[in-house]
Design a protein around this motif. Sequence first.
Motif, PDB file in Angstrom:
ATOM      1  N   UNK A 173      -2.018  14.457   1.946  1.00  7.32           N
ATOM      2  CA  UNK A 173      -1.917  13.263   2.785  1.00  7.32           C
ATOM      3  C   UNK A 173      -2.938  12.258   2.288  1.00  7.32           C
ATOM      4  N   UNK A 174      -2.482  11.003   2.148  1.00  4.77           N
ATOM      5  CA  UNK A 174      -3.373   9.937   1.704  1.00  4.77           C
ATOM      6  C   UNK A 174      -3.322   8.804   2.712  1.00  4.77           C
ATOM      7  N   UNK A 175      -4.492   8.268   3.028  1.00  6.29           N
ATOM      8  CA  UNK A 175      -4.619   7.085   3.885  1.00  6.29           C
ATOM      9  C   UNK A 175      -5.278   5.997   3.052  1.00  6.29           C
ATOM     10  N   UNK A 232      -0.539   5.541   5.988  1.00  6.98           N
ATOM     11  CA  UNK A 232      -0.723   6.978   5.820  1.00  6.98           C
ATOM     12  C   UNK A 232       0.582   7.574   5.313  1.00  6.98           C
ATOM     13  N   UNK A 233       0.506   8.291   4.202  1.00  6.24           N
ATOM     14  CA  UNK A 233       1.670   8.965   3.625  1.00  6.24           C
ATOM     15  C   UNK A 233       1.346  10.424   3.376  1.00  6.24           C
ATOM     16  N   UNK A 234       2.342  11.282   3.487  1.00  3.89           N
ATOM     17  CA  UNK A 234       2.134  12.698   3.212  1.00  3.89           C
ATOM     18  C   UNK A 234       3.316  13.238   2.423  1.00  3.89           C
ATOM     19  N   UNK A 235       3.064  14.353   1.742  1.00  3.62           N
ATOM     20  CA  UNK A 235       4.098  14.964   0.894  1.00  3.62           C
ATOM     21  C   UNK A 235       3.821  16.463   0.823  1.00  3.62           C
ATOM     22  N   UNK A 236       4.881  17.245   0.737  1.00  2.63           N
ATOM     23  CA  UNK A 236       4.742  18.688   0.550  1.00  2.63           C
ATOM     24  C   UNK A 236       5.532  19.116  -0.671  1.00  2.63           C
ATOM     25  N   UNK A 244       0.831  -1.203   0.000  1.00  2.00           N
ATOM     26  CA  UNK A 244       0.000   0.000   0.000  1.00  2.00           C
ATOM     27  C   UNK A 244       0.865   1.252   0.000  1.00  2.00           C
ATOM     28  N   UNK A 245       2.068   1.156   0.546  1.00  2.66           N
ATOM     29  CA  UNK A 245       2.985   2.294   0.540  1.00  2.66           C
ATOM     30  C   UNK A 245       3.311   2.723  -0.892  1.00  2.66           C
TER      31      UNK A 245
END
Length: 118
Positions: A93-95, A113-117, A71-72
């Motif tokens: 952010x995506x879950x 849960x992953x996030x990015x800026x 899922x990552x």
Amino acid sequence: MGKVRLENIRLYAFHGCLKEEGVIGSDYRVDLEVTADLEKASVTDQLADTVDYVTLHRIVQLEMDLRSHLLETVGARILDRIFKEVEGVSAAEVSISKINPPIGGDVQQVTVVLSKTR
């Protein structure tokens, strides 16, 4: 600044390390939140001045359709595509939750849960 959220996107997909998961598939839940400057859109009332949630939903669907073991990996693809295709997004952010995962126990879901800026 503001946020656009897509909550409880329900999908059926074929992710997982087990061979059976690629054949049988599973139910998934995806939640997505993006941060963007929404001030102009609040004044102009024009879709072109905001983050179109239809586009975000399409990105999630297309990336969930591509089988992955982890899922990552799916989450990273979703975030990368958002930053490539949707201007104005400064953070996301995506879950991704697999419902009833095959882990040999009574577990409702597992979530990455992953996030990015930008």
